[in-house]
Design a protein around this motif. Structure first.
Motif, short mmCIF file in Angstrom:
data_model
loop_
_atom_site.label_atom_id
_atom_site.label_comp_id
_atom_site.label_asym_id
_atom_site.label_seq_id
_atom_site.Cartn_x
_atom_site.Cartn_y
_atom_site.Cartn_z
N PRO A 35 64.01 10.27 -10.08
CA PRO A 35 62.77 9.73 -10.64
C PRO A 35 62.78 8.21 -10.62
N LEU A 36 61.66 7.62 -10.26
CA LEU A 36 61.56 6.16 -10.25
C LEU A 36 61.59 5.62 -11.67
N ALA A 37 62.12 4.41 -11.82
CA ALA A 37 62.20 3.78 -13.14
C ALA A 37 60.79 3.54 -13.69
N ALA A 38 60.62 3.87 -14.97
CA ALA A 38 59.31 3.72 -15.60
C ALA A 38 59.09 2.28 -16.06
N HIS A 52 56.65 8.40 -19.67
CA HIS A 52 58.07 8.26 -19.95
C HIS A 52 58.29 7.87 -21.41
N ARG A 191 56.09 6.54 -15.08
CA ARG A 191 56.74 6.36 -13.79
C ARG A 191 55.69 5.98 -12.76
N GLY A 339 58.67 12.16 -11.29
CA GLY A 339 59.08 12.73 -12.57
C GLY A 339 58.30 13.98 -12.93
#
Length: 424
Positions: A35-38, A52, A191, A339
């Motif tokens: 998952p990409l950082a939020a 997130h 995200r 996510g």
């Protein structure tokens, strides 16, 4: 087992030794992306994003008790005897409309004229609808008794201060965005959309609209897959056709990485030394190309390239094979980056409308037409077509999943089906 995990694997007996199953390759991809950082996003731009955080309401919703209808705010005990032909008359001491920003109060034996949405004055506990009165402005005749709470939208009747408005993991659709705005949130931690670069390779490919030579064709893959990326809620950057010069391919790919969370390529991964993508990616990163027990398509790749360690998923060059590979391998990867769960499109069961045959040793994804009739869900396989026939693919709205150990499915069988273009 959580909705994002893959089910336990049982290797089909007909898959040749040394050949990867669909689950083998998919697990490698899902382990290789996350998952990409939020970060904080404007609510108005958050459609389709995944929260997130638990969003806690800082206020009651509604914030105050208000009139649900146009009419008169009263104390219900003052009109207990009202009925048609024998109304109760009360003096009208004020008129309240929404947005005045001024508190009101009434004493027993009086009322106020009020519009829907205006705050209920202190001392009132009900609203009599205007059509149960004579509409008076200084005195009003009320011809219907009401109970306390009638005609009132109560404070905190929808959501209480300190309560969870939306839980972490919620996907923000129009209704969720409306709720966030209603509680005063203009930004939310979510995200971001993955940035996906789509590239096609092949000496024979030309851009749509370009002149075709005797042995050239228009590139369908990059447009098709860029549209599929956008349909998932990600950001697509369609590079288009990259020719078969390794230095040019490497330069274009390097230039694109500044805006890429994921790269998708089609073509150039089978054959001899002319397999441009396979040869070049092996030089600039750790990319593994595998023989997968899947049809259509066979060779697929995954890995990371350059110092950025950007993940790359390589798909076959034939349009049907590329689309099936995207559905089976790329869709779960993008949803994981977003996510969102489940990663894979859920399979539904449908009744097969005609016989079909399949080779054992591979999992076939057969283009088909799915429909729900008065007898239930049914699916009709399209005529067995080659992996290059994009016209046939455009007629499909589903993929029938034929297991590796199945050589034939018959009319009336219940079969596993992926219904395309359906939100999940």
């Amino acid at each position: 087992m959580s909705s994002g995990q893959l089910p336990p694997r049982t290797r089909p007996v007909s898959v040749a030794p040394g050949r990867l199953t669909v689950e083998d390759h998919l697990e490698t991809i899902l382990r290789g992306v996350g998952p990409l950082a939020a970060y904080d996003q404007p609510v108005v731009e958050s459609l389709g994003l995944t929260l997130h955080e638990d969003v806690i309401s800082n206020e009651d919703l509604p914030r105050f008790s208000s009139a649900a209808v146009d009419g008169y705010a009263v104390n219900a005990t003052d009109v207990v005897g009202a009925r048609p032909g024998d109304p109760v008359e009360l003096p009208v001491v004020a008129e309240i409309v929404p947005g005045l920003g001024k508190p009101f109060a009434i004493s027993g034996g009086s009322c106020v004229r009020i519009m829907a949405g205006a705050p209920l004055p202190r001392g009132a506990d009900a609203v009599v609808a205007a059509d149960s009165t004579d509409g008076g402005r200084t005195r009003v005749a009320i011809s219907r008794a009401v109970l306390a709470g009638s005609g009132v939208r109560h404070a905190a009747g929808d959501l209480s201060r300190g309560g969870i408005a939306l839980p972490e993991g919620a996907v923000l659709g129009p209704r969720e965005i409306g709720l966030l705005a209603a509680i005063g949130r203009d930004r939310v931690r979510a995200r971001p959309r993955p940035r996906v670069v789509v590239m096609s390779t092949g000496r024979e490919l030309r851009e749509p609209g370009a002149h075709l030579d005797a042995d050239s064709v228009h590139d369908a893959n990059s447009s098709m897959l860029a549209a599929a990326v956008r349909d998932l809620g990600a950001i697509a950057y369609r590079v288009g056709v990259v020719d078969d010069d390794p230095a040019h391919f490497k330069r274009v790919l390097s230039d694109q990485l500044v805006r890429a969370d994921l790269v998708i390529t089609t073509g150039g991964i089978t054959g001899d030394e002319r397999a441009l993508v396979k040869r070049t990616l092996s030089e600039i990163g750790e990319v593994t190309f595998s023989d997968i027990a899947i049809s259509p398509g066979r060779t697929h790749g995954f890995g990371r390239v350059f110092d950025e360690q950007t993940p790359v998923i390589t798909l076959p060059g034939d349009p049907v094979s590329a689309y099936v590979g995207f559905e089976v391998f790329v869709v779960p990867a993008i949803r994981r980056m977003l996510g969102r769960t489940p990663y894979r499109r859920p399979q539904v069961h449908a009744v097969l409308a005609e016989d079909l045959t399949s080779d054992t040793g591979v999992r076939e994804y057969r283009p088909a037409f799915f429909e729900v009739t008065h007898r239930g869900a049914k699916v009709t396989p399209l005529p067995h077509t080659g992996p290059h026939l994009v016209g046939a693919l455009a007629k499909a709205n589903a993929l029938i999943v034929v297991g590796e150990d199945e050589s034939a499915l018959h009319l009336g069988d219940t079969v596993r089906t992926l219904v395309l273009d359906r939100n999940f």
